[in-house]
Design a protein around this motif. Structure first.
Motif, PDB file in Angstrom:
ATOM      1  N   TYR A   8     -14.479-106.133 -13.854  1.00  0.00           N
ATOM      2  CA  TYR A   8     -13.221-105.723 -14.481  1.00  0.00           C
ATOM      3  C   TYR A   8     -12.366-106.933 -14.804  1.00  0.00           C
ATOM      4  O   TYR A   8     -12.365-107.942 -14.081  1.00  0.00           O
ATOM      5  CB  TYR A   8     -12.432-104.786 -13.557  1.00  0.00           C
ATOM      6  N   THR A   9     -11.591-106.812 -15.854  1.00  0.00           N
ATOM      7  CA  THR A   9     -10.619-107.838 -16.231  1.00  0.00           C
ATOM      8  C   THR A   9      -9.245-107.197 -16.296  1.00  0.00           C
ATOM      9  O   THR A   9      -9.131-105.955 -16.357  1.00  0.00           O
ATOM     10  CB  THR A   9     -10.953-108.438 -17.610  1.00  0.00           C
ATOM     11  N   PRO A  10      -8.180-107.992 -16.298  1.00  0.00           N
ATOM     12  CA  PRO A  10      -6.844-107.404 -16.441  1.00  0.00           C
ATOM     13  C   PRO A  10      -6.713-106.506 -17.663  1.00  0.00           C
ATOM     14  O   PRO A  10      -6.000-105.495 -17.621  1.00  0.00           O
ATOM     15  CB  PRO A  10      -5.945-108.636 -16.538  1.00  0.00           C
ATOM     16  N   GLN A  11      -7.424-106.857 -18.742  1.00  0.00           N
ATOM     17  CA  GLN A  11      -7.335-106.058 -19.959  1.00  0.00           C
ATOM     18  C   GLN A  11      -7.808-104.626 -19.734  1.00  0.00           C
ATOM     19  O   GLN A  11      -7.299-103.684 -20.354  1.00  0.00           O
ATOM     20  CB  GLN A  11      -8.163-106.717 -21.069  1.00  0.00           C
ATOM     21  N   ASP A  12      -8.751-104.446 -18.811  1.00  0.00           N
ATOM     22  CA  ASP A  12      -9.255-103.101 -18.521  1.00  0.00           C
ATOM     23  C   ASP A  12      -8.171-102.195 -17.950  1.00  0.00           C
ATOM     24  O   ASP A  12      -8.247-100.970 -18.083  1.00  0.00           O
ATOM     25  CB  ASP A  12     -10.417-103.170 -17.523  1.00  0.00           C
ATOM     26  N   PHE A  13      -7.181-102.790 -17.284  1.00  0.00           N
ATOM     27  CA  PHE A  13      -6.140-101.995 -16.624  1.00  0.00           C
ATOM     28  C   PHE A  13      -4.862-101.866 -17.462  1.00  0.00           C
ATOM     29  O   PHE A  13      -3.883-101.284 -17.012  1.00  0.00           O
ATOM     30  CB  PHE A  13      -5.819-102.593 -15.253  1.00  0.00           C
ATOM     31  N   LYS A  14      -4.875-102.416 -18.679  1.00  0.00           N
ATOM     32  CA  LYS A  14      -3.740-102.248 -19.580  1.00  0.00           C
ATOM     33  C   LYS A  14      -3.908-100.944 -20.346  1.00  0.00           C
ATOM     34  O   LYS A  14      -4.970-100.683 -20.909  1.00  0.00           O
ATOM     35  CB  LYS A  14      -3.661-103.404 -20.569  1.00  0.00           C
ATOM     36  N   LEU A  31       4.432-105.892 -13.779  1.00  0.00           N
ATOM     37  CA  LEU A  31       3.291-105.234 -14.420  1.00  0.00           C
ATOM     38  C   LEU A  31       2.151-106.230 -14.629  1.00  0.00           C
ATOM     39  O   LEU A  31       0.975-105.922 -14.374  1.00  0.00           O
ATOM     40  CB  LEU A  31       3.719-104.639 -15.761  1.00  0.00           C
ATOM     41  N   ASN A  32       2.488-107.423 -15.061  1.00  0.00           N
ATOM     42  CA  ASN A  32       1.497-108.466 -15.270  1.00  0.00           C
ATOM     43  C   ASN A  32       0.769-108.801 -13.975  1.00  0.00           C
ATOM     44  O   ASN A  32      -0.460-108.959 -13.941  1.00  0.00           O
ATOM     45  CB  ASN A  32       2.174-109.717 -15.839  1.00  0.00           C
ATOM     46  N   ALA A  33       1.530-108.885 -12.869  1.00  0.00           N
ATOM     47  CA  ALA A  33       0.926-109.185 -11.564  1.00  0.00           C
ATOM     48  C   ALA A  33      -0.011-108.069 -11.124  1.00  0.00           C
ATOM     49  O   ALA A  33      -1.090-108.326 -10.572  1.00  0.00           O
ATOM     50  CB  ALA A  33       2.021-109.407 -10.524  1.00  0.00           C
ATOM     51  N   VAL A  34       0.389-106.821 -11.363  1.00  0.00           N
ATOM     52  CA  VAL A  34      -0.432-105.680 -10.936  1.00  0.00           C
ATOM     53  C   VAL A  34      -1.761-105.649 -11.685  1.00  0.00           C
ATOM     54  O   VAL A  34      -2.826-105.492 -11.072  1.00  0.00           O
ATOM     55  CB  VAL A  34       0.329-104.352 -11.135  1.00  0.00           C
ATOM     56  N   ILE A  35      -1.712-105.801 -13.008  1.00  0.00           N
ATOM     57  CA  ILE A  35      -2.965-105.702 -13.760  1.00  0.00           C
ATOM     58  C   ILE A  35      -3.861-106.918 -13.503  1.00  0.00           C
ATOM     59  O   ILE A  35      -5.072-106.853 -13.745  1.00  0.00           O
ATOM     60  CB  ILE A  35      -2.712-105.519 -15.274  1.00  0.00           C
ATOM     61  N   LYS A  36      -3.282-108.006 -12.997  1.00  0.00           N
ATOM     62  CA  LYS A  36      -4.108-109.141 -12.577  1.00  0.00           C
ATOM     63  C   LYS A  36      -4.691-108.915 -11.184  1.00  0.00           C
ATOM     64  O   LYS A  36      -5.785-109.417 -10.875  1.00  0.00           O
ATOM     65  CB  LYS A  36      -3.278-110.428 -12.585  1.00  0.00           C
ATOM     66  N   ALA A  37      -3.976-108.186 -10.362  1.00  0.00           N
ATOM     67  CA  ALA A  37      -4.434-107.949  -8.987  1.00  0.00           C
ATOM     68  C   ALA A  37      -5.549-106.910  -8.921  1.00  0.00           C
ATOM     69  O   ALA A  37      -6.474-107.030  -8.104  1.00  0.00           O
ATOM     70  CB  ALA A  37      -3.262-107.500  -8.110  1.00  0.00           C
ATOM     71  N   LEU A  38      -5.482-105.876  -9.755  1.00  0.00           N
ATOM     72  CA  LEU A  38      -6.422-104.759  -9.636  1.00  0.00           C
ATOM     73  C   LEU A  38      -7.894-105.161  -9.818  1.00  0.00           C
ATOM     74  O   LEU A  38      -8.754-104.649  -9.084  1.00  0.00           O
ATOM     75  CB  LEU A  38      -6.037-103.643 -10.613  1.00  0.00           C
ATOM     76  N   SER A  42     -10.595-104.454  -6.922  1.00  0.00           N
ATOM     77  CA  SER A  42     -11.824-103.719  -7.216  1.00  0.00           C
ATOM     78  C   SER A  42     -13.051-104.479  -6.743  1.00  0.00           C
ATOM     79  O   SER A  42     -13.988-103.894  -6.184  1.00  0.00           O
ATOM     80  CB  SER A  42     -11.927-103.455  -8.724  1.00  0.00           C
ATOM     81  N   LYS A  43     -13.046-105.786  -6.969  1.00  0.00           N
ATOM     82  CA  LYS A  43     -14.192-106.602  -6.580  1.00  0.00           C
ATOM     83  C   LYS A  43     -14.319-106.685  -5.059  1.00  0.00           C
ATOM     84  O   LYS A  43     -15.418-106.543  -4.510  1.00  0.00           O
ATOM     85  CB  LYS A  43     -14.052-108.003  -7.174  1.00  0.00           C
ATOM     86  N   GLU A  44     -13.195-106.899  -4.372  1.00  0.00           N
ATOM     87  CA  GLU A  44     -13.241-107.065  -2.913  1.00  0.00           C
ATOM     88  C   GLU A  44     -13.538-105.751  -2.185  1.00  0.00           C
ATOM     89  O   GLU A  44     -14.249-105.732  -1.182  1.00  0.00           O
ATOM     90  CB  GLU A  44     -11.924-107.663  -2.413  1.00  0.00           C
ATOM     91  N   LEU A  45     -12.969-104.654  -2.679  1.00  0.00           N
ATOM     92  CA  LEU A  45     -13.112-103.372  -1.990  1.00  0.00           C
ATOM     93  C   LEU A  45     -14.147-102.459  -2.635  1.00  0.00           C
ATOM     94  O   LEU A  45     -14.358-101.344  -2.171  1.00  0.00           O
ATOM     95  CB  LEU A  45     -11.755-102.665  -1.934  1.00  0.00           C
ATOM     96  N   LYS A  46     -14.765-102.949  -3.734  1.00  0.00           N
ATOM     97  CA  LYS A  46     -15.790-102.174  -4.451  1.00  0.00           C
ATOM     98  C   LYS A  46     -15.223-100.845  -4.952  1.00  0.00           C
ATOM     99  O   LYS A  46     -15.820 -99.770  -4.744  1.00  0.00           O
ATOM    100  CB  LYS A  46     -17.020-101.967  -3.569  1.00  0.00           C
ATOM    101  N   ASN A  69      -3.873 -98.443 -17.068  1.00  0.00           N
ATOM    102  CA  ASN A  69      -4.978 -97.578 -17.476  1.00  0.00           C
ATOM    103  C   ASN A  69      -5.668 -97.001 -16.247  1.00  0.00           C
ATOM    104  O   ASN A  69      -6.804 -97.340 -15.915  1.00  0.00           O
ATOM    105  CB  ASN A  69      -5.973 -98.381 -18.323  1.00  0.00           C
ATOM    106  N   THR A  70      -4.941 -96.131 -15.553  1.00  0.00           N
ATOM    107  CA  THR A  70      -5.436 -95.466 -14.351  1.00  0.00           C
ATOM    108  C   THR A  70      -4.939 -94.029 -14.387  1.00  0.00           C
ATOM    109  O   THR A  70      -4.194 -93.636 -15.282  1.00  0.00           O
ATOM    110  CB  THR A  70      -4.903 -96.133 -13.066  1.00  0.00           C
TER     111      THR A  70
END
Length: 342
Positions: A8-14, A31-38, A42-46, A69-70
């Motif tokens: 996943y990339t931040p763009q996926d969550f926009k 908002l920018n921080a959140v879409i960068k964090a997700l 996702s990677k760490e928690l699968k 985008n959730t």
């Protein structure tokens, strides 16, 4: 083959929605921080994207579910914590994020907020604290400073404000962190830690309302003075700060004290090491309550303690009752009490 959640990339969550916040509003940076964090969460928690749910109440911050985008739920004023609780208990596999302002969460939603924290429900609460009601045009909020002049306090407020960190820890909160809207990198780092925490995580983000309370945090956000007026806490690291990294915190009696390393007999060995995992809330409470100019404002993860969660306890109780119950179906229930033939 690598799983999707690792790519996943931040763009996926926009989302494809137009972001309608005022130009310069701190919400854009959050908002920018959140879409960068997700993607990192996702990677760490699968986690797949379908696991995320964003819940909000009413206020400028509460438009948030439209912009990610959730799955999302835009609730009513003050009820975000109640809705988020229901979502999590109904489907414990979801990663539930509550987005609330200081008015939405701490005024009309105050009771829901403190009890979500007390119950330790596994949700992540993002508290946007701009010390004002922005959407309704500038009334004072539960976090407005004593004496603040607003639309509803033209001569200054006569109320003592909540300190969100003190409120969270006082309600037996197990995770409390704080960041600045302008520090996207730190906010992202904190959000990843909040997501990994099993239980209620509260992240207070000091956020600027450019229209009705512009500059509320300028004394700690401007680049010239920020490093001397805030301290970023990380577990296991010395509590040092300052442009020259020459200031630190020590324990003096029952209080924290700011000292200069190399002066007054204080060396690096005297500086406290941050222990976010300590179950005792004493130091955490003092850190959360530090205010400039007497102290630097504490940022980062201040408290991060493991404990059982409400949703896990509900699940375990249901399983235990089912295991020991003589009632296995509706027929068993209907025939479990006294019966009569008429």
């Amino acid at each position: 083959m690598e799983e999707q959640y690792t790519n996943y990339t931040p763009q996926d969550f926009k989302s494809d929605q137009e972001v309608r916040w005022c130009p310069g509003c701190g919400d854009h940076a959050i908002l920018n921080a959140v879409i960068k964090a997700l993607p990192e969460v996702s990677k760490e928690l699968k986690y797949d994207m379908e696991r995320y749910v964003f819940v909000s109440g009413i206020g400028c911050s509460s438009r948030f579910p439209y912009y990610v985008n959730t799955f999302g739920f835009h609730g009513i004023h003050g009820r975000a914590a109640a809705i988020a609780t229901g979502v999590k208990v109904a489907n414990p596999t979801l990663s539930v994020w509550q987005v609330s302002g200081d008015g939405d969460a701490l005024a009309i939603g105050g009771n829901h907020f403190i009890h979500a924290v007390r119950r330790n429900i596994d949700i992540n609460i993002l508290l946007f604290n701009n010390q004002i009601y922005g959407l309704t045009k500038g009334q004072y909020s539960p976090t407005s400073p004593l004496g603040a002049i607003t639309k509803t306090s033209p001569y200054g407020t006569v109320e003592h404000p909540f300190r969100p960190g003190e409120l969270v820890i006082g309600a037996q909160g197990k995770f409390f962190a704080r960041s600045l809207d302008v520090d996207v990198k730190l906010t992202k780092e904190i959000l990843v830690e909040a997501a990994k925490h099993d239980g209620t995580s509260v992240v207070e983000i000091l956020q600027n309302c450019v229209i009705f309370n512009d500059g509320a945090y300028s004394h700690i956000t401007d680049r010239e003075n920020r490093e001397d007026r805030v301290i970023v806490l990380r577990h296991g690291e010395k509590m040092i700060f300052g442009k020259n990294r020459d200031k630190g915190l020590v324990l003096s009696g029952l209080s924290l004290k700011v000292v200069k390393i190399g002066e007054g007999g204080f060396t690096m060995d005297d500086i406290l090491v941050h222990d976010a995992y300590n179950p005792n809330p004493g130091i955490h409470m003092m850190l959360a309550n530090m205010q400039y100019p007497d102290y630097p404002v504490a940022l980062g993860v201040i408290r991060n303690v493991k404990d059982s969660t409400y949703d896990d306890n509900v699940r375990d109780q249901v399983l235990e009752v089912m295991k020991n119950s003589k009632i296995k179906c509706v027929d068993d229930l209907l025939n479990s009490g006294d019966t009569w033939e008429l």
